[in-house]
Scaffold this motif. Structure first.
Motif, PDB file in Angstrom:
ATOM      1  N   GLN A 127      10.826   4.274  -6.894  1.00  0.00           N
ATOM      2  CA  GLN A 127      10.280   5.266  -5.866  1.00  0.00           C
ATOM      3  C   GLN A 127       9.703   5.013  -4.758  1.00  0.00           C
ATOM      4  O   GLN A 127       8.841   5.291  -3.972  1.00  0.00           O
ATOM      5  CB  GLN A 127       9.120   6.368  -7.017  1.00  0.00           C
ATOM      6  CG  GLN A 127       9.988   6.424  -8.122  1.00  0.00           C
ATOM      7  CD  GLN A 127       8.568   7.832  -8.689  1.00  0.00           C
ATOM      8  OE1 GLN A 127       7.907   8.449  -7.994  1.00  0.00           O
ATOM      9  NE2 GLN A 127       8.142   7.002 -10.201  1.00  0.00           N
ATOM     10  N   GLY A 128      10.225   3.635  -4.460  1.00  0.00           N
ATOM     11  CA  GLY A 128       9.710   2.944  -3.281  1.00  0.00           C
ATOM     12  C   GLY A 128       7.822   2.548  -2.880  1.00  0.00           C
ATOM     13  O   GLY A 128       7.750   2.224  -2.484  1.00  0.00           O
ATOM     14  N   TRP A 129       7.346   2.140  -4.417  1.00  0.00           N
ATOM     15  CA  TRP A 129       6.629   1.421  -4.616  1.00  0.00           C
ATOM     16  C   TRP A 129       6.237  -0.227  -5.045  1.00  0.00           C
ATOM     17  O   TRP A 129       6.783   0.467  -6.320  1.00  0.00           O
ATOM     18  CB  TRP A 129       5.044   2.882  -4.647  1.00  0.00           C
ATOM     19  CG  TRP A 129       4.849   3.975  -4.053  1.00  0.00           C
ATOM     20  CD1 TRP A 129       6.034   4.714  -4.169  1.00  0.00           C
ATOM     21  CD2 TRP A 129       4.101   4.417  -3.343  1.00  0.00           C
ATOM     22  NE1 TRP A 129       5.219   6.492  -3.509  1.00  0.00           N
ATOM     23  CE2 TRP A 129       4.640   5.629  -2.487  1.00  0.00           C
ATOM     24  CE3 TRP A 129       3.177   3.229  -2.755  1.00  0.00           C
ATOM     25  CZ2 TRP A 129       3.213   6.059  -1.332  1.00  0.00           C
ATOM     26  CZ3 TRP A 129       2.147   3.833  -1.684  1.00  0.00           C
ATOM     27  CH2 TRP A 129       2.314   4.363  -1.208  1.00  0.00           C
ATOM     28  N   LEU A 178       0.342  10.840  -5.260  1.00  0.00           N
ATOM     29  CA  LEU A 178      -1.194  10.067  -4.363  1.00  0.00           C
ATOM     30  C   LEU A 178      -2.128  10.961  -4.374  1.00  0.00           C
ATOM     31  O   LEU A 178      -2.343  12.282  -4.633  1.00  0.00           O
ATOM     32  CB  LEU A 178      -0.463  10.741  -2.939  1.00  0.00           C
ATOM     33  CG  LEU A 178       0.652  10.039  -1.803  1.00  0.00           C
ATOM     34  CD1 LEU A 178       0.713   9.783  -0.271  1.00  0.00           C
ATOM     35  CD2 LEU A 178       1.070   8.148  -2.468  1.00  0.00           C
ATOM     36  N   ALA A 234      -1.433   5.206  -6.125  1.00  0.00           N
ATOM     37  CA  ALA A 234      -1.108   5.255  -5.017  1.00  0.00           C
ATOM     38  C   ALA A 234      -2.115   6.471  -4.481  1.00  0.00           C
ATOM     39  O   ALA A 234      -2.378   7.026  -4.475  1.00  0.00           O
ATOM     40  CB  ALA A 234      -0.321   5.472  -4.914  1.00  0.00           C
ATOM     41  N   PRO A 235      -2.204   5.670  -2.898  1.00  0.00           N
ATOM     42  CA  PRO A 235      -1.897   5.331  -2.112  1.00  0.00           C
ATOM     43  C   PRO A 235      -2.363   2.918  -2.301  1.00  0.00           C
ATOM     44  O   PRO A 235      -2.770   2.433  -1.413  1.00  0.00           O
ATOM     45  CB  PRO A 235      -1.781   5.518  -0.914  1.00  0.00           C
ATOM     46  CG  PRO A 235      -2.492   5.446  -0.663  1.00  0.00           C
ATOM     47  CD  PRO A 235      -2.836   6.562  -2.011  1.00  0.00           C
ATOM     48  N   CYS A 260       1.487  -0.603  -2.587  1.00  0.00           N
ATOM     49  CA  CYS A 260       1.991  -0.341  -1.575  1.00  0.00           C
ATOM     50  C   CYS A 260       2.815  -0.169  -1.809  1.00  0.00           C
ATOM     51  O   CYS A 260       4.214  -0.149  -1.770  1.00  0.00           O
ATOM     52  CB  CYS A 260       1.697  -2.331  -1.063  1.00  0.00           C
ATOM     53  SG  CYS A 260       0.665  -2.788  -0.681  1.00  0.00           S
ATOM     54  N   SER A 261       3.828   0.635   0.107  1.00  0.00           N
ATOM     55  CA  SER A 261       5.157   0.476  -0.146  1.00  0.00           C
ATOM     56  C   SER A 261       6.213  -0.403   0.225  1.00  0.00           C
ATOM     57  O   SER A 261       5.833  -0.945   0.890  1.00  0.00           O
ATOM     58  CB  SER A 261       5.404   1.861   1.448  1.00  0.00           C
ATOM     59  OG  SER A 261       6.282   2.234   1.015  1.00  0.00           O
TER      60      SER A 261
END
Length: 529
Positions: free
Chosen positions: A91-93, A510, A522-523, A527-528
């Motif tokens: 998921q990009g985290w 988030l 998150a966040p 981190c992305s």
């Protein structure tokens, strides 16, 4: 399989019940043994409680028939089963547990302002959050943290200490560059005990910490005492640090404690790993005793769930049921029992709801019963060959309450069915240690689902989100409305459930203002990528 159940204790004093109910109340006051336990006294009077009928029989029949070869003209496709069991896509985290900005003065060069003690109540997961907050407060105050004291749990009567649950040396080592931690106070502070603070008003005890206090509150109200006396004890301490407007390094430190520093002692992890291995690699059986309808169909479909298991946290204990004014199908006997339990345990602090059962269900405020969570799992596509691990303390209503769930998922297991008494000897009878074993098994499962929100649900949602693991969050509002519809047939129910849970399977959410960092990391702590 033998599951652990709670004996039903009937206590009741509801308001505005029918004359017959009032009469029963009078009897309970004159003869308290009359109603407890109900299974032994006047079985005919309470037969509807001892063996509650399914509340959703029309759906249950459809769910059971879905397993037979001929009942479903469109059996679940291979792709559907792949989607159900496959891990979440990236998921990009990624986790960010260490502060990556400019470092403060090295801890070795700082002089501590004194010692901080905290006394933590609640169950395992509430205490874990308190420990994380205590580390953060120690960091804010530049204080030395004494290994937190865990109070005896008033509900489960568990006196387990920090060192009986968590690896103390690991805890200290992970935090060595963040704060100073000691196992015991120096001898000149040996008087500062839990018993000392329980016997009178003490200048070194903080009793006024507000819920979700800010960092400034601690600097203004606790630091001066710390500097004056060299020691401060804070009790109560649950939920005593805000989730908002804190520096990034403090937020990440809380997550570092929760997800890295708090490691269970070896024998808890060993038992947990034993259960995990037995769930993933069960003995080969051609047929499960008492179960004639195990799915036969497509071998490719069955293969999708091989070696995998789901953890169900079945939060349906006496406290959960008593906190709700919902109807759980036990009839008048159940209502009487829950009302008196509220009165005896909480002295009227939990009152009868002003809403009807229908209104509560429409709002999604009714805990899911074992029957309802079983129907949810079946509708989502889990077959009766699914290895289902039951993470729960005691089920309110006993064997009769859980029988429907057992019919839907005959391969259901728990700690007792998967291990011997000797293997459980170090944790048996200790609610916090048993909960820790369940937590370990839950964190290693392919899918986790909790029947109702609570501290364990919240803790696992956050921990699994950090590691991008599949976690199904029941849509309580939708399910309440679906279960109220007594004419809905199984195919329509199943489609509504699937559609209503497409985006509730572990997708990153988030954190919003005032929400817990331990549930939504998150966040703040991710981190992305």
């Amino acid at each position: 399989m033998k599951l652990q159940y709670d004996n039903f204790h009937s206590h009741s004093q509801p308001q505005r019940l029918a004359l017959a109910s009032a009469f029963l109340l009078l009897l309970s006051a004159l003869s308290p043994n009359l109603f407890g336990p109900l299974s032994g006294a006047f079985p005919s009077l309470f037969s509807e409680w001892n063996a509650p009928k399914p509340m959703h029989l029309h759906l249950l029949n459809g769910a059971l028939e879905r397993h037979t070869v001929s009942s479903s003209p469109e059996p679940p496709s291979v792709q559907q089963q792949k989607n159900l069991w496959s891990p979440l896509a990236n998921q990009g985290w990624r986790p960010c547990l260490d502060f990556e900005g400019p470092r403060d003065v090295p801890l070795s060069l700082k002089k501590s302002n004194g010692y901080i003690q905290v006394f933590l109540d609640g169950g395992l997961n509430q205490q874990k959050m308190g420990i994380c907050d205590a580390v953060a407060v120690a960091k804010i105050l530049n204080a030395t943290l004494v290994i937190p004291h865990l109070d005896v749990n008033p509900v489960w009567q568990d006196s387990s200490s920090f060192a009986e649950i968590f690896d103390v040396d690991h805890f200290i080592d992970v935090l060595r560059n963040e704060i100073s931690v000691v196992k015991e106070l120096p001898s000149y502070f040996s008087w500062s005990t839990r018993e000392y603070y329980a016997t009178g008003i003490r200048a070194t005890r903080i009793k006024t910490a507000p819920v979700h206090a800010s960092a400034d509150w601690y600097l203004e109200n606790v630091l001066p005492l710390l500097q004056s006396y060299g020691i401060v004890a804070i009790a109560p301490f649950s939920h005593r640090l805000t989730f908002n407007d804190l520096p990034v390094n403090i937020q990440r430190l809380r997550c570092k404690v929760n997800f890295k520093a708090l490691d269970f002692v070896p024998h808890i992890k060993e038992l947990g790993e034993t259960l995990v291995q037995r769930l993933r690699h069960p003995p080969t059986k051609n047929q499960v005793s008492g179960t004639e309808y195990l799915q036969e169909g497509n071998n490719e479909i069955k293969k999708q769930g091989d070696g995998k298991y789901v953890v169900l946290h079945l939060r349906f204990d006496k406290d959960m049921a008593a906190h709700s004014a919902c109807d759980f199908g036990g009839g008048k006997a159940e209502k009487l029992a829950l009302a008196k339990y509220r009165q005896v345990i909480w002295q009227g602090r939990v009152l009868n709801s002003q809403f009807t059962d229908e209104e509560l269900r429409n709002k999604g405020r009714c805990p899911l019963t074992p029957e309802e969570i079983g129907l949810l799992l079946a509708a989502l596509g889990f077959s009766n060959r699914t290895r289902l691990y039951l993470a729960s303390h005691k089920v309110y209503g006993g064997e009769a309450r859980i029988s429907t769930l057992c019919k839907l998922f005959p391969l259901m297991e728990d700690k007792k069915s998967l291990s011997s008494a000797d293997e459980r000897s170090k944790v048996e009878g200790k609610a916090s240690l048993l909960a820790a074993v369940d937590y370990y098994v839950s964190m290693h499962s392919d899918i986790f689902i909790s029947a109702s929100p609570g501290n364990m649900h919240n803790a696992l949602v956050g921990h699994r989100a950090l590691l991008n693991m599949k976690t199904i969050r029941p849509n309580m509002g939708l399910l309440g409305q679906l279960f109220l519809n007594k004419t809905m047939e199984w195919p329509e129910f199943q489609q509504a459930v699937v559609d209503g849970h497409k985006n509730r399977q572990g997708q990153i959410r988030l954190r919003k203002e005032k929400q817990s960092i331990y549930t939504y990391p998150a966040p703040d702590c991710m981190c992305s990528a």
